[in-house]
Design an enzyme around this catalytic site. Sequence first.
Site, short mmCIF file in Angstrom:
data_model
loop_
_atom_site.label_atom_id
_atom_site.label_comp_id
_atom_site.label_asym_id
_atom_site.label_seq_id
_atom_site.Cartn_x
_atom_site.Cartn_y
_atom_site.Cartn_z
N GLY A 226 -37.94 -15.83 46.87
CA GLY A 226 -36.50 -16.04 47.06
C GLY A 226 -35.90 -14.82 47.72
N SER A 227 -34.63 -14.61 47.46
CA SER A 227 -33.92 -13.53 48.15
C SER A 227 -34.24 -12.17 47.54
CB SER A 227 -32.42 -13.78 48.07
OG SER A 227 -32.02 -13.75 46.71
N VAL A 230 -31.97 -11.43 44.36
CA VAL A 230 -32.43 -12.00 43.07
C VAL A 230 -33.76 -11.36 42.68
CG1 VAL A 230 -33.15 -14.11 41.89
CG2 VAL A 230 -31.14 -14.14 43.37
N GLY A 231 -34.60 -11.09 43.65
CA GLY A 231 -35.89 -10.44 43.35
C GLY A 231 -35.69 -9.12 42.63
N GLU A 246 -41.89 -12.37 46.39
CA GLU A 246 -41.94 -12.68 47.82
C GLU A 246 -40.52 -12.87 48.30
OE1 GLU A 246 -44.53 -12.54 49.73
OE2 GLU A 246 -45.90 -12.10 48.09
N CYS A 280 -38.62 -17.45 55.62
CA CYS A 280 -38.65 -16.00 55.38
C CYS A 280 -39.31 -15.27 56.53
CB CYS A 280 -39.37 -15.70 54.08
SG CYS A 280 -41.03 -16.35 54.06
P1 NAP Z 1 -32.41 -17.17 45.95
O1 NAP Z 1 -30.97 -17.36 45.96
O2 NAP Z 1 -32.96 -15.85 45.61
O3 NAP Z 1 -33.00 -18.29 44.97
C1 NAP Z 1 -34.38 -18.41 44.73
C2 NAP Z 1 -34.61 -19.00 43.36
O4 NAP Z 1 -34.19 -18.07 42.36
C3 NAP Z 1 -33.81 -20.27 43.10
O5 NAP Z 1 -34.62 -21.14 42.36
C4 NAP Z 1 -32.64 -19.77 42.28
O6 NAP Z 1 -32.07 -20.75 41.47
C5 NAP Z 1 -33.31 -18.70 41.44
N1 NAP Z 1 -32.43 -17.70 40.86
C6 NAP Z 1 -31.15 -17.38 41.22
N2 NAP Z 1 -30.69 -16.39 40.42
C7 NAP Z 1 -31.68 -16.08 39.55
C8 NAP Z 1 -31.79 -15.12 38.49
N3 NAP Z 1 -30.82 -14.27 38.18
N4 NAP Z 1 -32.96 -15.09 37.80
C9 NAP Z 1 -33.97 -15.91 38.12
N5 NAP Z 1 -33.92 -16.84 39.10
C10 NAP Z 1 -32.78 -16.91 39.82
O7 NAP Z 1 -33.08 -17.54 47.34
P2 NAP Z 1 -32.87 -18.86 48.19
O8 NAP Z 1 -31.52 -18.78 48.80
O9 NAP Z 1 -33.22 -20.05 47.38
O10 NAP Z 1 -34.02 -18.70 49.26
C11 NAP Z 1 -33.85 -18.02 50.44
C12 NAP Z 1 -34.49 -16.65 50.35
O11 NAP Z 1 -35.86 -16.76 50.01
C13 NAP Z 1 -34.46 -15.96 51.68
O12 NAP Z 1 -34.09 -14.62 51.53
C14 NAP Z 1 -35.91 -16.05 52.14
O13 NAP Z 1 -36.30 -15.07 53.05
C15 NAP Z 1 -36.64 -15.95 50.86
N6 NAP Z 1 -38.01 -16.48 51.00
C16 NAP Z 1 -39.07 -15.62 50.96
C17 NAP Z 1 -40.36 -16.09 51.15
C18 NAP Z 1 -41.54 -15.18 51.12
O14 NAP Z 1 -42.66 -15.65 50.94
N7 NAP Z 1 -41.39 -13.87 51.29
C19 NAP Z 1 -40.56 -17.45 51.37
C20 NAP Z 1 -39.46 -18.29 51.42
C21 NAP Z 1 -38.18 -17.80 51.22
P3 NAP Z 1 -30.76 -21.59 41.96
O15 NAP Z 1 -31.21 -22.39 43.12
O16 NAP Z 1 -30.41 -22.42 40.79
O17 NAP Z 1 -29.73 -20.57 42.32
#
Ligand code: NAP
Length: 481
Positions: A226-227, A230-231, A246, A280
Site C-alpha cells: 500500500g502507500s 500507511v506503511g 511494499e 506502484c
Molecule cells: P493505502 O491507502 O495505504 O491502503 C492500503 C491498505 O491498507 C488498504 O487495505 C487500507 O484499507 C489499509 N489501511 C489503511 N490504513 C491502515 C492502517 N492504519 N493500518 C493498517 N491498514 C491500513 O494504499 P492504497 O491507496 O490502497 O494503494 C495505493 C498505494 O499502494 C500506492 O502508493 C502504491 O504505490 C502502493 N502499492 C505498492 C505496491 C508495491 O508492491 N510496492 C504494489 C501496489 C500498490 P482501506 O482500504 O480500508 O483504507
Amino acid sequence: MNLKMYIDGKWVDSVSGETFDAISPATGEVVATLPKGNREDAKLAIAAANRAKDTIAKMPITDRVKLCHRIGETLEKHHDELARNLAEDQGKPFTAEAKGEAEFVVHLWHRAAEDVLRMDTDVIVSEMPQKRIFTFRQPKGVIAAISPWNFPLVIPCEYHAAAIATGNAVVWNPASTTSVVAVTMTRCFEEAGMPSGVFNLITGPGSVVGDELVANEGTHAIGFTGSAEVGHIIAQRGAGKPMMLELGGNGPTIIHHDAVLEKAIPSTAIGCFINAGQVCCATERILVHEKVHDQVVEMMVAEANARVLGASMDNGVTLGPLNNEDTAQKMDEHIADAVAKGAKVLAGGGRAEGKPTAQYYQATVLDAVRPDMLVAQEESFGPIAPFITYSTIEEALEISNNDPMGLVAAVFTRDIKTAFAFTEGLQTGIVNVNDATTHWECHIPFGGVAGKKSGIGRIGGRYTMEMLTDLRTMILDLDNC
Ligand code: NAP
Ligand code: MG
C-alpha cells in the site's frame, strides 16, 4: 446483494451488524453491501487462525502443493466472475485488463506450488568434528495480509499463496474499495478445500481492522502492500514483528538518444496508462534525451490519444475510470501545479465530461516538466506521461535519483555500457532495460532500495516464502547419540 466475510470456515456478518456499500467507479451504482468489520471481528479471525495454524503447518508439503494447485484450478473455473467483479469493483476494463489479472492469479498459485518444492536450505559444515548442522524452514504462524485496491487479485495472492504453500494461516483485510472481488476470491479458496480457520477474510476499514491485525499479538508476521504513509504507521504499530512493506514508487524511465523508439514509446505508454496509471511500478516520470525529444513526445501523444476511455464493461475500452475520488483529486492537483509552473499539456489534462462518474481521467501527456514540480516529486497514480528533457547521462541519473521512493526504473538504450551506467547508477530496487517499469513476473524479487521510502523486503515467489518462514537451525552432536 449482501455479502459476508469469512471467519473460521463460516460466512458471517460483523458482530456489530454494521455494513458498508461497494460502489462501482464505472457506474456510481452500489454493487453490493459488505460487513463493516471491526476489532472484535479481527480478534475472532486471529483466534480462529491460531487454532488452525497447526493444521496447515503439519499438512504434508505434497498436500499443500495440491491445495495450491486446486486453488489455481478453482480460480480458473471462476475466471469470468472474478474478472467481472474486478471490472465492476476496481474499475479496470474487463476485456483489456481484468481478464488478464484473473488469468495471472491462476498462474501465481500454480507457480507457488512449484516454488515451495525448491525451498532448499543449507547443510553447514561445523567447526567441530562431531557436530552436524542442518537448517529447515518453518512457517511463522499467522500472517496478517493487508492489500491495496489496484491489483486486488494478484497483490494479496502474492502473500496468500506464499503463506499457504509454506504452511502458515492467514487473516486478510483487503482494501475497502475492492472488497467484493475479495469475497469472490475467498469463496474460491473455500471451494478448493481450504481447511477451516486457515484462511480468514475480514472486510472493513484498514485503519481499524488492518490496525488490529498489525498490532495484535496473535499475528506473527505482516505482509502489507500500500502507500508509504500507511506503511510507516504499520512499521510502528507492528514494531518487532517480521514484516514486508511494499510501498509506493515514482518510477523514472529514461529514453536515451540511441533507443529503439518503436519499442520504447509503446512500452512506456503501457507503463504510464495500464490500470489507468494506478500501479506502484508505473512510469511516473519520463526523462527523454534532448536529441530525440520532439519525436518521442509526438509518438507519446499519439499513444495517449489512441487510448479508449470508457466504462469497464464496455467493448473496446482500454482505459477505465480511476478507482476512487482521492486518486482523481491528486491528478488534478499534480496537473494544476505543473501547468502553473510552466508545463504544457499536449494530450488529455483532466477528467472526461459526460461520464457516469467524475473518476474518468483522460490519458494525459505533459511536456516541459521540471524536477521540482509535484508531478515529478510524488507518485501521481493516474494516467499521465510527464516529460523531462536531459542532455547527459549524469544529469539523467541526478534527476532520476531525486526521488524519495526508489522502487523501480526503466532505461531504453542500444548501448550495453549505457545500460550498465544507468542500471548501476539508478537508486531503485529494479531496473528494466528496454522494457517498461511495469514489466513484472511473479517469481522475481520486487522491492525498493535501502534508504528510500518504498518499503522493506523483497516480494515474489521464493523471496516471499523466505520472508514468511523462520530458518530453524539444528546442531546435532554425534558423540552423544
Ligand atoms: P493505502 O491507502 O495505504 O491502503 C492500503 C491498505 O491498507 C488498504 O487495505 C487500507 O484499507 C489499509 N489501511 C489503511 N490504513 C491502515 C492502517 N492504519 N493500518 C493498517 N491498514 C491500513 O494504499 P492504497 O491507496 O490502497 O494503494 C495505493 C498505494 O499502494 C500506492 O502508493 C502504491 O504505490 C502502493 N502499492 C505498492 C505496491 C508495491 O508492491 N510496492 C504494489 C501496489 C500498490 P482501506 O482500504 O480500508 O483504507
Ligand atoms: Mg509522479
